[in-house]
Structures are given as C-alpha cells and as structure tokens.
Scaffold this motif. Sequence first.
Motif, mmCIF file in Angstrom:
data_model
loop_
_atom_site.group_PDB
_atom_site.id
_atom_site.type_symbol
_atom_site.label_atom_id
_atom_site.label_comp_id
_atom_site.label_asym_id
_atom_site.label_seq_id
_atom_site.Cartn_x
_atom_site.Cartn_y
_atom_site.Cartn_z
ATOM 1 N N ARG A 46 1.004 -1.183 0.020
ATOM 2 C CA ARG A 46 -0.034 0.043 0.057
ATOM 3 C C ARG A 46 0.828 1.228 0.086
ATOM 4 O O ARG A 46 2.149 1.006 0.220
ATOM 5 C CB ARG A 46 -0.994 -0.116 1.252
ATOM 6 C CG ARG A 46 -1.904 -1.158 1.532
ATOM 7 C CD ARG A 46 -2.780 -0.897 2.420
ATOM 8 N NE ARG A 46 -3.821 -2.101 2.512
ATOM 9 C CZ ARG A 46 -4.936 -2.138 3.552
ATOM 10 N NH1 ARG A 46 -4.818 -0.981 4.306
ATOM 11 N NH2 ARG A 46 -5.588 -2.955 3.284
ATOM 12 N N GLY A 47 0.233 2.337 -0.045
ATOM 13 C CA GLY A 47 0.925 3.701 -0.046
ATOM 14 C C GLY A 47 1.370 4.045 -1.546
ATOM 15 O O GLY A 47 0.949 3.662 -2.593
ATOM 16 N N GLU A 76 1.980 -0.374 4.838
ATOM 17 C CA GLU A 76 2.353 0.797 4.001
ATOM 18 C C GLU A 76 3.604 0.671 3.616
ATOM 19 O O GLU A 76 4.715 1.588 4.111
ATOM 20 C CB GLU A 76 2.006 2.232 4.788
ATOM 21 C CG GLU A 76 0.599 2.513 4.970
ATOM 22 C CD GLU A 76 -0.064 2.639 4.044
ATOM 23 O OE1 GLU A 76 0.371 3.663 3.147
ATOM 24 O OE2 GLU A 76 -1.444 2.374 4.062
#
Length: 447
Positions: A154-155, A186
């Motif tokens: 993610r991120g 993340e």
Amino acid sequence: MRIAYLDCPTGISGDMTVAALLDLGVELDTLQRVVDSLRIPGIKLHAEEVMRGGFRATHFRVEHPEQHAHRHLTDIIQLIDRSDLLTDEQRSLALSIFRLVAEAEGRVHGMPLDQVHFHEVGAIDSIVDIICAAVGFDILGADEIVCSPLPPGRGTVMIAHGECRVPTPGTAELLTGVPLADVAIEAELTTPTGAAIVRSVVERYSEGWPTMSVQAVGCGAGTRDFKERANILRIVVGESDADPSGDEVVLLETNLDDASPQILGYTRRKLLESGALDVYTTSIQMKKDRAGIMLSVICDPEDADEMESIIFTETPTLGIRRQTIQRRLRRRATFTVDTEWGPVAGKVGWRDGEPAVFSPEYDDCARIAEAYDVPLKDVYLTAQAEFLMNADVDVDDLDEDDEGDDEHDCGHDHDHSHDHGHDHGHDHSRDHSHDHDHRHDHGHDHD
C-alpha cells in the motif's frame, strides 16, 4: 517430484528471492563467480543472518560502485552474453525475466520493446538479483514451482517518473493474472523484479502449501523490519508422490432453470474463448420438480475469477459453487496417419507403462466422410486402425502439446447433456525499503 513453494506473506523482491535460495544451500561463492563473469568491476555480494519479527532469516545485498546508466534490453542481453559461466538454462531464465519487465514497461509507456529504458530494474543491484535468482533456481532443480497469492502493498513510492501509488504501473502490468492478497502494510511489498521472477518461474498458485514431504525451508529477509508481520520470504522445498502428469484445476458449477438455450450456448462459447479447459451442461431435476440445467466449467485456478465473472454477467444465476480438484492427464502430441482416403490428423495420448491411444480429429474425418460418401464412423475406425498398425511410432520422439488445452482435446464438440436426476434445488449454492539511488522505499532491498 520435487516442488518449491514460494510463501510470500510480505511479498517478494529480487534480493529476498536470492536470500531464500542462499538459505536453502545455494553457495554465495558460486553466485559471486557468475557475477564476476559479467566483467562489471567492483561488485561484491554479501549475505548475513538477521532477525525479522523475531525470526531468523538470510539477508542478501549487492555492493557496487555508484552508477547512473539506464539500459535497454539489448544492453542487458549483451551484458548476460559476456558470461562464460551461465548455462543455457540460466541464461534463458534471466533473459525471460528481463523481457517480461521490458514488455510491461513498453505497455505502460506506449513504446516498442527496443526503445524501453530499464530504470530501477536496470540498476546493477537488480541486474545481479535477477541473474543470481536464475542461477539459484536452476541449482535448486525443482520440477514444479508454486506460489502463494502476492500482496502488492500500500501507499506510494518514488520512482524515476515521480511519485506513484503501489503497485507502480510496471509492477501492475507484471502482476496480470497473478492472484493477489491484501496486506495492510504501508510499503511496496512486491517489487518489479519480484513480480517478474514469479511470472517467469511459477507454474501455479495456491493459498496453501502443496501436498508434499517438506525437506528444507529457506528464509529470505527484506531490508525493513515491519511491526505487523515478519518481513520474510520462505521457499519451501519438498517431495511429492503426485503423478507428474497431473495438476489442479477449478470446477465451477451452477444450477439454472431460467436460462434459454441461446443464452447457455453463447455463455459456453464465451467461456471457451476466454480460456476455459472445458464447459458442459447436464440435465438435472431441481426441487419442486423443476427441470433444470447444471452448467459446469473446468479452468485453471488463475482463470477462475474471470470465468465466474462471465457466468454472473451472462446468466441469471444467483450463486456458483467452486472447488479445486485434482486432474490426471495423458501426455499428448499431434500425429497424422495415412488412410486410403488421405491423411487424418489427431492426438496421440499416453501414460508411462500404458499403450498409446489415438483420437482422430473430427474435422478431418467429417471432410473425408462427405468427400467420399462413407460413414463417419468408418473413417474414425480406419484412422485408429492405421495408428495401431504403425508399430514403429515412438512416443518419446513426439513433440508434446500444451497440456493446458481442453482435457478432451480430440476435435469433438462435447455437450455432456445427461439427465442424472439430481435434486440440486434452486438456491444456486452458494516494508521492505530500497536502499539505493532511485529513492524507492520498498521494504525489499534493491528493486
């Protein structure tokens, strides 16, 4: 049969892959000699034992002089061709990985293959990762490589083209057809190099470990130490007694009492065109004495979601049953026999220790039957007799066809419309950070 299972709870990168292979026993000195044969000065490979989330693993990194070259695929090919230590198999696998990256980048940026610049994957550390992975998998000698679903992460990350959401465009292209898992970390968990390695070596995907007797487990560490879970790629090696001529497929089934024959016919054609191994219908008796049809689809596991989507879109079904089943296959090859009316093509199928069988192609047989006004069954029987009289046919000399084809692959249009009287009812069942010049914060070192 020797199986290697890539267990990727925090994704996969090139350095984690090499680290896991080293942890399984691949010699660092062997990889160093191969890298030295590329004749790029100043490259030193390092491996050390580290802890990730309280667990031991091997960490791999590449020490090299600073460099800023952006390479094309031809540059990579020339670089690999310098080596006099890479075997043909190792060279082929390394080039396959690079070509996948080039094709993905070409689609993303809309340019021909020979104009694609390798940015992050063209860096020395990533080049070394790919070549070492190719050598390591060759040394491992697995008959089949299986992989868990991959978490992309993610991120956002910074790449040569600026800030990008995870997965980056190139990685997203490389993950086409790969089952994904959502892990709430993340970071970029699956890197371009990791995705390309998976696409090149993995034959199938499985959420659980394959059936096997485990012999060894290699643990490769990412650079970062996440609090959510251990940042480790495991390569599990084992032996399976499974018949190497078998595989796993997914069976999708749904019961229908409100779909017209035209809808079913169209759906069947669309499923086959989209890669289904077989599609057939069965007449069934549903509850409240309703006559119905059971639609069954056999497909590769990675195609199951697409097949379900087609069934939901094209039919009024309320639910689809899904199960993974074992399949046993005859090895097969295309073969042509000469008959009194001319050549007839077909498929030869065989299993070790059993006599081969020959299935003539329908189109050839029908063409002859019409042209010479002979019964179709006579053409079939004659073609099969001609094959049996070819005592000199050696199946070991035949070029095997892709076993992913329709399992009835003999030119027939199988409808499988049988009235089994089943009472199925109408309910329709149912952070690995990059530590180099390209500013990636991937959690996995150097992709």
